[in-house]
Design a protein around this motif. Structure first.
Motif, mmCIF file in Angstrom:
data_model
loop_
_atom_site.group_PDB
_atom_site.id
_atom_site.type_symbol
_atom_site.label_atom_id
_atom_site.label_comp_id
_atom_site.label_asym_id
_atom_site.label_seq_id
_atom_site.Cartn_x
_atom_site.Cartn_y
_atom_site.Cartn_z
ATOM 1 N N LEU A 163 0.826 -1.206 0.000
ATOM 2 C CA LEU A 163 0.000 0.000 0.000
ATOM 3 C C LEU A 163 0.859 1.253 0.000
ATOM 4 C CD1 LEU A 163 -2.627 -0.991 2.726
ATOM 5 C CD2 LEU A 163 -2.786 -1.285 0.246
ATOM 6 N N SER A 164 0.239 2.354 -0.423
ATOM 7 C CA SER A 164 0.925 3.642 -0.337
ATOM 8 C C SER A 164 0.898 4.100 1.120
ATOM 9 C CB SER A 164 0.202 4.661 -1.201
ATOM 10 O OG SER A 164 -1.022 5.017 -0.587
ATOM 11 N N GLY A 165 1.703 5.108 1.429
ATOM 12 C CA GLY A 165 1.777 5.619 2.793
ATOM 13 C C GLY A 165 0.404 6.033 3.317
ATOM 14 N N GLY A 166 -0.370 6.720 2.490
ATOM 15 C CA GLY A 166 -1.685 7.182 2.917
ATOM 16 C C GLY A 166 -2.623 6.026 3.165
ATOM 17 N N GLN A 167 -2.540 5.030 2.290
ATOM 18 C CA GLN A 167 -3.404 3.865 2.462
ATOM 19 C C GLN A 167 -3.075 3.134 3.756
ATOM 20 O OE1 GLN A 167 -2.466 2.067 -1.294
ATOM 21 N NE2 GLN A 167 -4.413 2.679 -2.210
ATOM 22 N N ARG A 168 -1.788 3.020 4.037
ATOM 23 C CA ARG A 168 -1.372 2.353 5.276
ATOM 24 C C ARG A 168 -1.906 3.094 6.490
ATOM 25 N NH1 ARG A 168 4.910 0.431 4.543
ATOM 26 N NH2 ARG A 168 4.639 0.121 2.311
ATOM 27 N N GLN A 169 -1.741 4.403 6.427
ATOM 28 C CA GLN A 169 -2.217 5.233 7.518
ATOM 29 C C GLN A 169 -3.722 5.020 7.688
ATOM 30 O OE1 GLN A 169 -1.037 6.925 10.371
ATOM 31 N NE2 GLN A 169 0.461 7.610 8.864
ATOM 32 N N GLY A 170 -4.400 4.956 6.556
ATOM 33 C CA GLY A 170 -5.851 4.743 6.581
ATOM 34 C C GLY A 170 -6.197 3.428 7.262
ATOM 35 N N VAL A 171 -5.431 2.388 6.965
ATOM 36 C CA VAL A 171 -5.690 1.086 7.579
ATOM 37 C C VAL A 171 -5.482 1.169 9.090
ATOM 38 C CG1 VAL A 171 -4.943 -1.314 7.725
ATOM 39 C CG2 VAL A 171 -5.109 -0.199 5.492
ATOM 40 N N ALA A 172 -4.416 1.865 9.480
ATOM 41 C CA ALA A 172 -4.135 1.978 10.906
ATOM 42 C C ALA A 172 -5.246 2.745 11.615
ATOM 43 C CB ALA A 172 -2.790 2.670 11.117
ATOM 44 N N VAL A 173 -5.709 3.816 10.996
ATOM 45 C CA VAL A 173 -6.789 4.599 11.605
ATOM 46 C C VAL A 173 -8.070 3.776 11.645
ATOM 47 C CG1 VAL A 173 -8.236 6.638 11.337
ATOM 48 C CG2 VAL A 173 -5.773 6.807 10.950
ATOM 49 N N ALA A 174 -8.325 3.041 10.549
ATOM 50 C CA ALA A 174 -9.536 2.225 10.500
ATOM 51 C C ALA A 174 -9.511 1.175 11.597
ATOM 52 C CB ALA A 174 -9.640 1.549 9.131
ATOM 53 N N ARG A 175 -8.332 0.609 11.844
ATOM 54 C CA ARG A 175 -8.234 -0.397 12.905
ATOM 55 C C ARG A 175 -8.639 0.214 14.246
ATOM 56 N NH1 ARG A 175 -2.684 -3.512 13.692
ATOM 57 N NH2 ARG A 175 -1.893 -1.490 14.376
ATOM 58 N N ALA A 176 -8.120 1.414 14.501
ATOM 59 C CA ALA A 176 -8.454 2.069 15.760
ATOM 60 C C ALA A 176 -9.952 2.355 15.820
ATOM 61 C CB ALA A 176 -7.649 3.354 15.895
ATOM 62 N N ALA A 177 -10.499 2.860 14.730
ATOM 63 C CA ALA A 177 -11.915 3.223 14.706
ATOM 64 C C ALA A 177 -12.795 1.989 14.886
ATOM 65 C CB ALA A 177 -12.245 3.918 13.392
ATOM 66 N N LEU A 178 -12.356 0.877 14.302
ATOM 67 C CA LEU A 178 -13.155 -0.350 14.345
ATOM 68 C C LEU A 178 -13.337 -0.843 15.778
ATOM 69 C CD1 LEU A 178 -14.499 -2.672 12.784
ATOM 70 C CD2 LEU A 178 -12.249 -3.708 12.503
ATOM 71 N N PHE A 179 -12.297 -0.679 16.587
ATOM 72 C CA PHE A 179 -12.338 -1.314 17.902
ATOM 73 C C PHE A 179 -12.521 -0.336 19.073
ATOM 74 C CE2 PHE A 179 -10.071 -4.436 15.300
ATOM 75 C CZ PHE A 179 -10.830 -5.562 15.589
ATOM 76 N N ALA A 180 -12.338 0.968 18.811
ATOM 77 C CA ALA A 180 -12.385 1.907 19.930
ATOM 78 C C ALA A 180 -13.797 2.007 20.491
ATOM 79 C CB ALA A 180 -11.899 3.279 19.473
ATOM 80 N N ARG A 181 -13.891 2.049 21.824
ATOM 81 C CA ARG A 181 -15.189 2.258 22.443
ATOM 82 C C ARG A 181 -15.225 3.591 23.173
ATOM 83 N NH1 ARG A 181 -15.351 -1.089 26.225
ATOM 84 N NH2 ARG A 181 -13.506 -2.329 25.730
ATOM 85 N N LYS A 182 -14.051 4.127 23.534
ATOM 86 C CA LYS A 182 -14.031 5.380 24.277
ATOM 87 C C LYS A 182 -13.264 6.460 23.540
ATOM 88 C CE LYS A 182 -14.891 4.621 29.034
ATOM 89 N NZ LYS A 182 -14.945 3.140 29.238
ATOM 90 N N LEU A 183 -12.045 6.128 23.179
ATOM 91 C CA LEU A 183 -11.232 7.171 22.570
ATOM 92 C C LEU A 183 -10.150 6.563 21.683
ATOM 93 C CD1 LEU A 183 -8.200 7.856 24.428
ATOM 94 C CD2 LEU A 183 -10.078 7.564 26.028
ATOM 95 N N VAL A 184 -9.654 7.394 20.780
ATOM 96 C CA VAL A 184 -8.596 6.981 19.861
ATOM 97 C C VAL A 184 -7.440 7.955 20.010
ATOM 98 C CG1 VAL A 184 -7.946 6.647 17.455
ATOM 99 C CG2 VAL A 184 -10.254 6.068 18.202
ATOM 100 N N ILE A 185 -6.237 7.401 20.119
ATOM 101 C CA ILE A 185 -5.052 8.245 20.215
ATOM 102 C C ILE A 185 -4.231 8.057 18.943
ATOM 103 C CG2 ILE A 185 -2.945 8.704 21.521
ATOM 104 C CD1 ILE A 185 -4.350 7.672 23.979
ATOM 105 N N MET A 186 -3.812 9.156 18.316
ATOM 106 C CA MET A 186 -3.059 9.042 17.067
ATOM 107 C C MET A 186 -1.782 9.849 17.164
ATOM 108 S SD MET A 186 -5.982 9.304 14.242
ATOM 109 C CE MET A 186 -7.651 8.983 14.722
ATOM 110 N N ASP A 187 -0.672 9.172 16.896
ATOM 111 C CA ASP A 187 0.628 9.832 16.961
ATOM 112 C C ASP A 187 1.063 10.189 15.547
ATOM 113 O OD1 ASP A 187 3.023 10.807 17.690
ATOM 114 O OD2 ASP A 187 3.711 9.022 18.767
ATOM 115 N N GLU A 188 0.991 11.466 15.227
ATOM 116 C CA GLU A 188 1.395 11.981 13.911
ATOM 117 C C GLU A 188 0.856 11.160 12.745
ATOM 118 O OE1 GLU A 188 5.155 13.605 13.459
ATOM 119 O OE2 GLU A 188 5.623 13.654 15.586
ATOM 120 N N PRO A 189 -0.463 11.044 12.635
ATOM 121 C CA PRO A 189 -1.018 10.213 11.564
ATOM 122 C C PRO A 189 -0.848 10.835 10.185
ATOM 123 C CG PRO A 189 -2.778 11.321 12.729
ATOM 124 C CD PRO A 189 -1.514 11.630 13.469
ATOM 125 N N THR A 190 -0.503 12.113 10.112
ATOM 126 C CA THR A 190 -0.373 12.724 8.784
ATOM 127 C C THR A 190 1.072 13.015 8.418
ATOM 128 O OG1 THR A 190 -0.693 14.914 9.719
ATOM 129 C CG2 THR A 190 -2.655 13.788 8.909
#
Ligand SMILES: Nc1ncnc2c1ncn2[C@@H]1O[C@H](COP(=O)(O)OP(=O)(O)OP(=O)(O)O)[C@@H](O)[C@H]1O
Ligand SMILES: [Mg+2]
Lengths: 264, 337, 328
Positions: A163-190
């Motif tokens: 995947l491209s860098g953006g796509q990878r980032q998207g997968v990582a964010v999607a993983r967090a979104a899929l499972f988070a119930r309270k909050l999501v923490i992102m370290d320099e996602p862009t």
């Protein structure tokens, strides 16, 4: 400039505190990464964390998510002190993290990465006795998660390294979104993303907030921060220098606090 | 280091020879008829490819095969103890349609099953240099009679020393090895003393290696400065012993003898470092082996029992009444280099 | 508010990538090529009897390479493979020769091998020592222990149970030993574990990116421990298979088993850097080595060519792996 306790946007002021840190210290031998930092995240907000390189941003969120054990200090979730033994405890508590280095196994496919550490087992005897994975369901759910976030990928079967860098980032964010119930923490996602891809990831972050989750966003990109954040937590030398809002402060104000040229 | 001390063989007795003869009859009836010489494949499976003893064996087998217009396929284990490699080699050779297989087993009992299989398939199996245990597992064994070689070494040492009262040191190879036992016992017999006799100052384990031979000799000399006769399992051990004797200033007062016939050893005899050595003949084993397979292919006749390929005393200081060859002859017939 | 990230590779490209990206296709083509060449040089090569023999010859290294694959997938390496396996043969052989029940003896030997794997795993996971050093150390310790236990020499092991894996059965024209069947069974079971269970998924993840594995909550140390333990168990079963093939316990045996098993794994397309590859490739890799040796002998070619060709294959395999890793 106002001080730390200056009035803030009414919406966030009224919301309850979800995650809180009090006087957290983390030292590595002689290096002090966190020198007694305080932290406060309110329900439903996007809180940006900014600071110079080495200010302690990554260390702070690792401490918040159990990825490291603070030398001292207190962490509270919904007002109750917690002691995460590892990242898994934080995940069980409903906290999802997108780490700076994404925490992906590049050779594995997207679905495997989305479910890494939380694999689904097949129903019935196949799953309970033979411990068989339910690859089909994981694929379907991965597909659904990506389309829920309106994030399109060539194929869910691709290895992450393809995947491209953006796509990878998207997968990582999607993983967090899929499972988070309270909050999501992102370290320099862009970080390391082009303008368009950055926009796409910011959209993802907004859609996470829309689902009622609080978001902690670490970023060096001031325009992005001012575009998306409700409040801004400014780190300096392992401490919280100030918390401000985009409405009350300018980018120049924030940079000045970050660099120590001004105090909040 | 020469691995001679690791080669083991068990001398056959009459009973076993009889059993082998029986095997011969059964084997012959299974044997597939005659084949044109060009189609005959001779397999050679040595212990390793690096040891000069086996290198010589292979060269000799190749040369003889060429002479006889048969095809030689040579294989070897990868290291001392590579039983699996040797078993696989024999399996492959059976598959390749070898008429006969010459093998120097790494381990005298490890190869029994596959040898049985080969013979059942009508393949002539001859052990070279090292006998199997039991010896009649193969059709025949072509090897040095190590007891005899030990006797030759001991007899020479005793006779060359004349009437001098002897104090003997024994530099053994690896205790428990059959080669080790045969050479050791042969030396004592030739020297005319018994195990445990007071004239034996002590023994040391060398594993047939030069460095250990030196250390062993040094220790024995420290223990007893009167030592004047030294048995060695092989020439590298003897070279080590010589270095130790020299550092004690005793190299001229001691009867140092050995066994092997490697070219380095023969040169040591020529240079006067070793008084005498007993040469064995790897090329003879190999050439005789090839001949036996060719004969078997042509006539169905199998050799049997233990065939001594001989051993010769090499020295430039012959003693009366003891047959020996000089080092000029030795250098022409040695192996290695 | 739609977020569309453009899809880069089109469908055709991904199909091609999937065929050639499957790690065992390359090795399989190599195996096929060798088989064709050898069949042309000597028709005896394809005789079922000969093919059966190749399978039998592959059993020991083939099984040891299963454990080696698991270890290498976690980005480790196991240099104690052969020593642990020989330890198993010596313990089982000694016990049986002392009059103990053969099943008990073999069971105990396998247990000791598993314990040896476990101790390697503990040092690697708990003390975070490099696998190369730990297994090299264990190799040294075991080599000394083997000499002591067996008092230096090899000895015959004559017991029908220990030799059972060498018994044959006919299957079509093939003569298969039970050892061959056990090997295939082990490949099947471990393949299932690697590809169909969480455990296997996590083996790949740890080898691929251990920090990520830790961050997503995989108990990395415990998992590594289970991998080395499993490998030890497999080496123990390998000891039983070895006794079936050669009823003899020899402390000097299997000195090249560590390199031979690594060769099979690498030729099979598994990356020495961990996280990529698979078990089918390893089986093919082990077969390539066996086919080469057998085929060259049948062709009457000096087997030193086997080492040469194997060496080239190893370098090619590692170079291909490097190239594909660099591309990503
Ligand atoms: N594992 C570690 N061992 C020693 N020092 C460390 C470790 N991790 C972080 N540090 C130090 O702690 C301080 C804070 O590091 P941290 O990674 O939290 O900074 P950051 O604000 O995230 O920086 P960046 O913007 O570059 O990501 C730095 O001085 C860093 O060198
Ligand atoms: Mg950081």
């Amino acid at each position: 400039m106002s001080d730390v306790n200056s009035p803030m946007a009414p919406a966030t002021l009224s919301a309850p505190v979800v995650l809180e840190a009090r006087n957290v210290i983390k030292t590595y031998g002689h290096v002090t990464a966190l020198a007694g930092v305080d932290f406060e995240l309110r329900a439903g907000e996007i809180l940006a964390v900014v600071g110079d390189n080495g200010a302690g941003k990554s260390t702070l969120i690792k401490a918040l998510t159990g990825a490291l054990h603070p030398t001292s200090g207190e962490i509270l979730l919904d007002g109750i002190p917690v002691h995460f033994k590892g990242p898994l405890d934080a995940r069980h508590a409903g906290i999802e993290t997108v780490y700076q280095d994404l925490a992906m196994a590049p050779a594995l496919d997207i679905a495997s990465n989305l479910f890494l550490g939380r694999e689904l087992r097949a129903p019935g005897i196949l799953g309970s006795v033979f411990r068989r994975l339910d690859k089909k369901r994981m694929r379907q759910e991965a597909q659904r998660a990506m389309s829920d976030l309106k994030f399109r990928l060539p194929s869910i079967d691709n290895a992450v390294e393809a995947l491209s860098g953006g796509q990878r980032q998207g997968v990582a964010v999607a993983r967090a979104a899929l499972f988070a119930r309270k909050l999501v923490i992102m370290d320099e996602p862009t970080a390391a993303l082009g303008v368009r891809e950055t926009g796409q990831v910011l959209e993802l972050i907004r859609s996470i907030r829309e689902r009622g989750l609080a978001v902690v966003l670490i970023s060096h990109n001031m325009p992005n921060v001012f575009d998306i954040a409700d409040r801004i937590h400014i780190m300096r030398l392992g401490r919280r220098a100030a918390v401000v809002t985009p409405k009350t402060h300018s980018m120049n104000d924030v940079v000045a606090i970050m660099t120590g040229a001004a105090t909040a | 280091m020469s691995q001679n001390c690791n080669r083991t063989f068990v001398r056959s007795n009459r009973l076993k020879a009889g059993a082998a003869a029986l095997g011969l009859i059964i084997g012959a009836s299974f044997g597939t008829g005659q084949a044109a010489a060009e189609d005959v494949i001779v397999g050679l499976v040595t212990k390793t490819e690096v040891n000069p003893f086996f290198a010589k064996m292979r060269q000799a087998a190749e040369a003889r095969a060429k002479e006889k217009k048969v095809k030689l396929i040579a294989r070897a284990g990868k290291f001392d103890g590579d039983n699996e490699g040797q078993v696989a080699a024999i399996e492959d050779l059976i598959s390749a349609g070898a008429k006969g297989i010459l093998v120097t087993p790494n381990n005298s009992s490890g190869m029994l099953d596959i040898i049985k299989k080969a013979r059942a398939a009508g393949v002539l199996v001859i052990a070279l240099d090292t006998a199997t245990d039991p010896a009649d597992a193969v059709d025949a064994t072509f090897a040095t009679d190590n007891f005899e070689a030990g006797v030759q070494q001991g007899t020479y040492a005793r006779m060359a020393m004349g009437d001098k009262k002897a104090v003997v040191a024994m530099l053994d190879g690896t205790p428990g090895g059959t080669v080790d036992t045969f050479r050791h016992d042969g030396y004592l017999k030739g020297f005319g003393i018994k195990e445990g006799a007071p004239s034996i100052a002590g023994a040391a384990i060398t594993n047939g290696a030069q460095d250990k031979g030196q250390v062993g000799m040094e220790n024995l000399l420290s223990k007893n400065g009167d030592i004047n006769a030294v048995y060695t399992i092989n020439e590298p051990a003897a070279a080590g012993a010589y270095a130790a004797l020299k550092s004690f200033g005793k190299e001229n007062d001691v009867m140092l003898t050995s066994i092997d016939g490697g070219c380095a050893g023969v040169r040591d005899v020529k240079d006067g470092k070793i008084a005498a050595t007993v040469m064995q003949f790897p090329y003879k084993m190999a050439a005789m082996g090839v001949d036996a397979v060719v004969e078997y292919a042509a006539t169905g006749k199998k050799p049997s029992g233990f065939v001594n390929t001989g051993s010769f005393l090499i020295t430039d200081k012959p003693v009366k009444g003891l047959e020996s060859k000089d080092t000029a002859w030795g250098l022409k017939n040695c192996w290695g280099d | 508010m739609s977020t569309v990230i453009p899809s880069s590779p089109d469908r055709k490209a991904s199909l091609k990538a999937r065929i050639f990206g499957t790690p065992s296709v390359g090795p399989f083509l190599v195996l096929l090529a060798f088989c064709i060449i050898f069949a042309l040089t000597n028709p005896r090569f394809l005789a079922t009897h000969n093919l059966s023999i190749i399978l039998q010859q592959t059993v020991i290294i083939g099984v040891l390479a299963i454990g080696q694959t698991l270890v290498i997938l976690t980005a480790g390496i196991d240099l104690a493979v052969g020593a642990i396996c020989v330890l198993g043969t010596i313990i089982a052989g000694k016990m049986v020769n002392l009059g103990y029940d053969p099943v008990l003896s073999m069971g105990f030997a396998i247990l000791v091998c598993t314990a040896a794997g476990l101790s390697a795993g503990s040092l690697i996971s708990a003390l975070k020592l490099p696998p190369f050093i730990v297994t090299l150390g264990i190799l040294g310790i075991l080599t000394a222990a083997l000499r002591l236990i067996s008092s230096g020499g090899a000895f015959a092991v004559r017991d029908p149970f220990l030799a059972w894996t060498g018994n044959t059965m006919k299957l079509g024209g093939f003569v298969l030993t039970y050892g061959v069947l056990i090997m295939f069974l082990l490949y099947g079971v471990v393949w299932y574990l690697l590809n169909e269970t969480k455990w296997g998924r996590h083996v790949y993840a740890i080898g691929n990116n251990p920090e990520a594995a830790r961050l997503v909550g995989i108990p990395v140390r415990r998992h590594l421990l289970s991998v080395y333990l499993g490998a030890g168990l497999i080496y123990g079963i390998g000891a039983w298979l070895a006794l079936g093939r050669i009823p003899n316990a020899d402390p000097n045996a299997m000195q090249t088993a560590n390199l031979d098993s690594i060769t099979a794994v690498v030729i099979g397309g598994t990356s020495l850097f961990g996280g990529r590859g698979g078990l089918i490739g390893t089986l093919i890799g082990a077969l390539i080595v066996g086919v080469l040796r057998n085929g060259l002998t049948l062709a009457g070619i000096d087997p030193l060519w086997q080492d040469l060709v194997t060496g080239i294959l190893v370098i090619v395999a590692v170079a291909l792996d490097q190239m594909s890793r660099r591309k990503n």
